[in-house]
Scaffold this active site. Structure first.
Site, PDB file in Angstrom:
ATOM      1  N   TYR A 104      74.216 -46.946  13.875  1.00  0.00           N
ATOM      2  CA  TYR A 104      74.104 -46.741  14.929  1.00  0.00           C
ATOM      3  C   TYR A 104      74.969 -47.285  16.004  1.00  0.00           C
ATOM      4  O   TYR A 104      75.175 -46.700  17.177  1.00  0.00           O
ATOM      5  CB  TYR A 104      72.953 -47.492  15.673  1.00  0.00           C
ATOM      6  CG  TYR A 104      71.456 -47.104  15.168  1.00  0.00           C
ATOM      7  CD1 TYR A 104      71.506 -45.616  14.705  1.00  0.00           C
ATOM      8  CD2 TYR A 104      69.733 -47.356  15.226  1.00  0.00           C
ATOM      9  CE1 TYR A 104      70.398 -44.929  13.564  1.00  0.00           C
ATOM     10  CE2 TYR A 104      69.129 -47.453  14.162  1.00  0.00           C
ATOM     11  CZ  TYR A 104      69.356 -45.601  13.610  1.00  0.00           C
ATOM     12  OH  TYR A 104      68.234 -44.951  13.138  1.00  0.00           O
ATOM     13  N   ASP A 159      58.619 -48.366  10.346  1.00  0.00           N
ATOM     14  CA  ASP A 159      57.949 -47.338  10.643  1.00  0.00           C
ATOM     15  C   ASP A 159      56.494 -46.897   9.377  1.00  0.00           C
ATOM     16  O   ASP A 159      55.873 -46.116   9.829  1.00  0.00           O
ATOM     17  CB  ASP A 159      58.854 -46.139  11.351  1.00  0.00           C
ATOM     18  CG  ASP A 159      59.206 -45.587  12.649  1.00  0.00           C
ATOM     19  OD1 ASP A 159      58.559 -46.661  13.428  1.00  0.00           O
ATOM     20  OD2 ASP A 159      59.622 -45.151  13.651  1.00  0.00           O
ATOM     21  N   ASP A 165      65.782 -47.009  -0.904  1.00  0.00           N
ATOM     22  CA  ASP A 165      64.735 -45.414  -0.972  1.00  0.00           C
ATOM     23  C   ASP A 165      63.861 -45.991  -2.267  1.00  0.00           C
ATOM     24  O   ASP A 165      62.332 -45.976  -1.796  1.00  0.00           O
ATOM     25  CB  ASP A 165      65.721 -44.692  -1.943  1.00  0.00           C
ATOM     26  CG  ASP A 165      66.749 -44.887  -3.054  1.00  0.00           C
ATOM     27  OD1 ASP A 165      67.343 -45.701  -3.435  1.00  0.00           O
ATOM     28  OD2 ASP A 165      66.828 -43.715  -3.815  1.00  0.00           O
ATOM     29  N   ASP A 187      65.222 -49.091  10.519  1.00  0.00           N
ATOM     30  CA  ASP A 187      64.157 -47.980  11.051  1.00  0.00           C
ATOM     31  C   ASP A 187      63.500 -47.179  10.368  1.00  0.00           C
ATOM     32  O   ASP A 187      62.007 -47.189  11.117  1.00  0.00           O
ATOM     33  CB  ASP A 187      65.409 -47.616  11.695  1.00  0.00           C
ATOM     34  CG  ASP A 187      64.757 -46.640  13.490  1.00  0.00           C
ATOM     35  OD1 ASP A 187      63.436 -46.567  13.643  1.00  0.00           O
ATOM     36  OD2 ASP A 187      65.534 -45.933  14.187  1.00  0.00           O
ATOM     37  N   LYS A 232      71.318 -49.987  -0.109  1.00  0.00           N
ATOM     38  CA  LYS A 232      71.937 -48.591  -0.849  1.00  0.00           C
ATOM     39  C   LYS A 232      73.307 -48.867  -1.747  1.00  0.00           C
ATOM     40  O   LYS A 232      74.231 -48.841  -1.601  1.00  0.00           O
ATOM     41  CB  LYS A 232      72.221 -47.798  -0.572  1.00  0.00           C
ATOM     42  CG  LYS A 232      70.366 -46.462   0.273  1.00  0.00           C
ATOM     43  CD  LYS A 232      70.233 -46.380  -1.156  1.00  0.00           C
ATOM     44  CE  LYS A 232      70.607 -45.114  -1.692  1.00  0.00           C
ATOM     45  NZ  LYS A 232      69.556 -44.562  -3.479  1.00  0.00           N
TER      46      LYS A 232
END
Length: 367
Positions: free
Chosen positions: A142, A253, A225, A249, A192
């Site tokens: 970001y 959620d 993942d 992020d 990852k």
């Protein structure tokens, strides 16, 4: 005890309504538990733009830097959709996070027994869930450079850069390990590393910090993942999860919705220690400004109340008071009191925003 400063930024939409209920709780602790706070209030987001033409004034930013803790309600709303990007309400919040260097975002996902049926997962999978996601907040994809949309030949190309330094990874890892020592002493680091060099560095640095400083904490690693899959399969296997800005992020959620209600959840954003040894900190509910219900007494104040509980624990060293407040919230929910967002399959007694706040204060008095 020394009076400690708390800056309240109600913001937009339902922010002022839920913050009114937090003030009732603050008042109760002052009158009944001897916890004295120097509470001040200022503007942020759309409210600040309406008054000053900017989503956060320099004066408010300075007050936030000096406060022992900042408690924010919510920012934004369709009224401000056509503003220039630099003037949008959300820029005020992002400025607070960046200039206070709030690099560790703590997002708890706790499922109260009374709300287990609200989750899309089976009650036995989520009942008693209590995990903490620690998201790196001020670096990563970001913020990395280069970024932007450029032209290559006859087409546009969007570019964002995932960038982390060793020190950025190490400091958020330390935050996670310190939290784990106060909980179930387990950290799972998610990245990852199988396809991203930044993930390889992330895993290496977290492992090094663990070996050198926190060998007593159980550490595991998981691809992000796979972590998302495991969160929906059996979330109670986790205690503290530490991850980067992008994956944090997404995963926070996902974890929030395991509890059945995004609007119930608090958060804390912590930075480097101040002169008193405590971190710079901003606390806020996870929910947004909900302009469609603002001013109607329908908003649920619990997420904001629980954000204050996090402030008691992490900024004011009042863990017992934080637990007492959390237990009061749990007791109110067990009694069946429900704001509009919680009127689900199990029914309940409908209450307004102010009635929910009053009920929490009443439970504090009983406890």
């Amino acid at each position: 005890m020394t009076t400690q400063s708390l800056l309240i930024l109600p913001g937009d939409g339902i922010g002022p309504e839920v913050m009114t209920e937090v003030r009732k709780v603050i008042g109760w602790f002052g009158e009944n538990a001897g916890l004295s706070f120097d509470v001040s209030e200022d503007l942020v987001g759309g409210a600040a733009y309406d008054a000053h033409g900017t989503p956060l004034t320099d004066a408010t930013m300075a007050r936030a830097q000096e406060a022992d803790a900042v408690l924010l309600g919510a920012v934004g709303g369709p009224k401000y959709d056509d503003l220039d990007f630099s003037l949008k309400p959300e820029r005020g919040l992002l400025r607070l996070r960046k200039e206070m260097d709030l690099y560790a975002n703590l997002r708890p996902a706790q499922c109260f027994d009374a709300l287990a049926d609200f989750s899309s997962l089976k009650p036995d999978v989520v009942g008693g869930l209590d995990i903490m996601i620690v998201r790196e907040l001020t670096s990563g994809v970001y913020f990395g450079e280069p970024r932007g949309i450029i032209k290559e030949g006859n087409e546009r190309v969007g570019i964002n850069t995932q960038r982390y330094t060793e020190s950025e990874i190490a400091r958020v890892a330390r935050s996670a390990f310190e939290l784990a020592r106060k909980r179930d002493n387990k950290v799972c680091s998610m990245e990852k590393a199988n396809v991203m060099e930044s993930g390889v560095l992330w895993r290496d640095v977290v492992t090094e910090v663990h070996a050198a400083e926190y060998p007593d904490v159980e550490l595991s690693h998981m691809y992000a993942d796979a972590g998302a899959m495991q969160l929906t399969r059996w979330p109670k296997q986790f205690d503290v999860i530490v991850t980067d800005n992008l994956f944090g992020d997404l995963l926070s959620d996902l974890a929030a919705m395991l509890t059945g209600s995004l609007g119930m959840l608090p958060s804390a954003s912590l930075g480097a220690p101040m002169a008193n040894g405590r971190p710079k900190a901003l606390y806020e509910p996870v929910h947004g400004s909900a302009p469609d219900i603002a001013g109607q007494g329908k908003a649920n104040p619990i997420a904001c109340i629980l954000s204050f509980a996090m402030a008691l624990r992490y900024s004011f060293d009042q863990g017992d008071a934080a637990t007492k407040l959390e237990q009061a919230v749990e007791a109110v929910l067990a009694d069946g009191l429900r704001t509009a967002d919680l009127m689900g399959p199990t029914g309940g007694t409908p209450v307004s925003t102010s009635e929910m706040g009053d009920a929490v204060v009443a439970k504090l008095s009983l406890g």
